[in-house]
Design a protein around this motif. Structure first.
Motif, mmCIF file in Angstrom:
data_model
loop_
_atom_site.group_PDB
_atom_site.id
_atom_site.type_symbol
_atom_site.label_atom_id
_atom_site.label_comp_id
_atom_site.label_asym_id
_atom_site.label_seq_id
_atom_site.Cartn_x
_atom_site.Cartn_y
_atom_site.Cartn_z
ATOM 1 N N GLN A 106 1.040 -1.240 -0.039
ATOM 2 C CA GLN A 106 0.105 -0.116 -0.057
ATOM 3 C C GLN A 106 0.706 1.244 0.078
ATOM 4 N N ARG A 107 2.076 1.199 0.784
ATOM 5 C CA ARG A 107 2.822 2.331 0.759
ATOM 6 C C ARG A 107 3.868 2.796 -0.640
ATOM 7 N N GLY A 153 3.871 8.878 6.639
ATOM 8 C CA GLY A 153 2.714 7.942 6.285
ATOM 9 C C GLY A 153 2.188 8.203 5.029
ATOM 10 N N LEU A 154 2.878 9.015 4.111
ATOM 11 C CA LEU A 154 2.527 9.100 2.484
ATOM 12 C C LEU A 154 2.997 7.864 1.758
ATOM 13 N N THR A 155 2.059 7.647 0.749
ATOM 14 C CA THR A 155 2.585 6.536 -0.331
ATOM 15 C C THR A 155 3.539 7.186 -1.053
ATOM 16 N N ALA A 156 4.045 6.320 -1.900
ATOM 17 C CA ALA A 156 5.138 6.750 -2.925
ATOM 18 C C ALA A 156 4.459 7.776 -3.890
ATOM 19 N N ALA A 157 3.348 7.297 -4.141
ATOM 20 C CA ALA A 157 2.644 7.930 -5.332
ATOM 21 C C ALA A 157 2.286 9.489 -4.672
ATOM 22 N N GLU A 158 1.712 9.766 -3.409
ATOM 23 C CA GLU A 158 1.260 11.012 -2.844
ATOM 24 C C GLU A 158 2.424 11.718 -2.691
ATOM 25 N N ALA A 171 12.741 6.944 -0.896
ATOM 26 C CA ALA A 171 13.157 5.499 -0.970
ATOM 27 C C ALA A 171 12.052 4.731 -1.387
ATOM 28 N N GLN A 172 10.834 4.908 -0.817
ATOM 29 C CA GLN A 172 9.973 4.262 -1.324
ATOM 30 C C GLN A 172 9.314 4.624 -2.766
ATOM 31 N N MET A 173 9.527 5.792 -3.362
ATOM 32 C CA MET A 173 9.485 6.146 -4.586
ATOM 33 C C MET A 173 10.254 5.329 -5.375
ATOM 34 N N VAL A 232 20.809 -1.409 9.011
ATOM 35 C CA VAL A 232 20.061 -1.959 10.113
ATOM 36 C C VAL A 232 18.883 -2.837 9.913
ATOM 37 N N ALA A 233 18.134 -2.485 9.084
ATOM 38 C CA ALA A 233 16.630 -3.485 8.724
ATOM 39 C C ALA A 233 16.359 -3.284 7.361
ATOM 40 N N VAL A 234 15.856 -4.335 6.661
ATOM 41 C CA VAL A 234 15.349 -4.279 5.545
ATOM 42 C C VAL A 234 13.637 -4.732 5.465
ATOM 43 N N GLY A 235 12.943 -4.193 4.349
ATOM 44 C CA GLY A 235 11.613 -4.562 4.427
ATOM 45 C C GLY A 235 10.994 -4.122 2.888
ATOM 46 N N LEU A 236 9.771 -4.457 3.053
ATOM 47 C CA LEU A 236 9.061 -4.354 1.760
ATOM 48 C C LEU A 236 8.730 -2.768 1.515
#
Length: 266
Positions: A106-107, A153-158, A171-173, A232-236
């Motif tokens: 979703q993000r 809390g924004l999505t990549a698109a937002e 990073a999310q973009m 430190v940490a990785v994720g989706l």
């Protein structure tokens, strides 16, 4: 490089909480490129803590505290030795196949603008590595002077449309854009020694390149991570690699304050 980290997170509650359960992704793991010399997590209240490895290979600490709790301070101090590998990751814990990191969350929704931006950014690239470097440079050019800051809390698109972003947002973009190009990519949370004040851990990305493995890219700098970074940490996405996540039993509001210092010795 020897990097020293002092990371303090303070939660204040408007009403006492009956119970807190938190997952702390605050401990780096040893790889061939970074060695944890010392590391300690402390809390200022009576709490039970249990260490584990999550499904992504991250070191996690589960924290359980019984109330009434009006405030809690979580302190991290440690030192890590790092080396520069031009962004290539060696010896990390990899319980999951790279193809899993093509999954959209979703993000990391694309929206209308990101796919076109990604395709235009990598036009004429020779191979996957070149495409990822071009995408990284393009995001850096579009979002210069990006700060580390708490999660919006924004999505990549937002965030892409908004035009104002944090290191987590860009990073999310990158994740969304890379996945639209059929390149597995994952979010990375950690620390970055850049001589500036930090109000949150730093965020960057790793993309999987056939023949090389996982390679880091930081759209904040437009370059690959060097020995100034502690992984430190990785994720989706940002939510899946958040430094602190959990639940509380109790009403009222919470206030978060972060104090982070990252210094180095050559």
């Amino acid at each position: 490089m020897r990097i020293a980290i002092d990371h303090r997170t303070r939660y204040r509650f408007s009403q006492p909480q009956a119970r807190l359960v938190q997952m702390l992704r605050l401990t780096p793991c040893d790889t061939r490129d970074q060695t944890v010399v010392s590391w300690m997590i402390g809390v200022d209240c009576d709490a039970r803590m249990r260490d584990a490895i999550d499904g992504f290979g991250n070191a996690v600490t589960m924290l359980y505290a019984e109330g009434p709790i009006e405030a809690i301070d979580i302190t991290v101090t440690g030192e890590v030795l790092t080396s520069d590998t031009n962004g290539v990751i060696h010896g990390s814990i990899e319980p999951l196949p790279p193809m899993l990191y093509l999954r959209t969350t979703q993000r990391t929704t694309l929206g209308d603008g990101l796919p076109a931006f990604a395709a235009e950014s990598v036009a004429g690239a020779r191979d996957t590595l070149d495409r990822m470097h071009r995408l990284n440079a393009a995001l850096h050019a579009r979002f210069p002077c990006v700060p580390d800051a708490p999660d919006t809390g924004l999505t990549a698109a937002e965030a892409f449309v908004r035009g104002k972003a944090t290191s987590r947002d860009v990073a999310q973009m990158f994740l969304a854009a890379a996945r639209s190009l059929e390149v597995p990519a994952r979010y990375v949370s950690g620390y970055f020694r850049n001589g500036e004040a930090h109000s949150a851990p730093h965020a960057w990305v790793e993309a999987h390149v056939e023949g090389l493995g996982w390679v880091g890219f930081d759209p904040v700098t437009g370059l690959s991570p060097d020995d100034s970074y502690v992984r430190v940490a990785v994720g989706l996405d940002a939510l899946g690699a958040a430094s602190i996540a959990g639940t509380r039993i109790g009403s009222g509001d919470e206030e978060l304050d972060v104090d982070l210092r990252v210094v180095s010795e050559e």
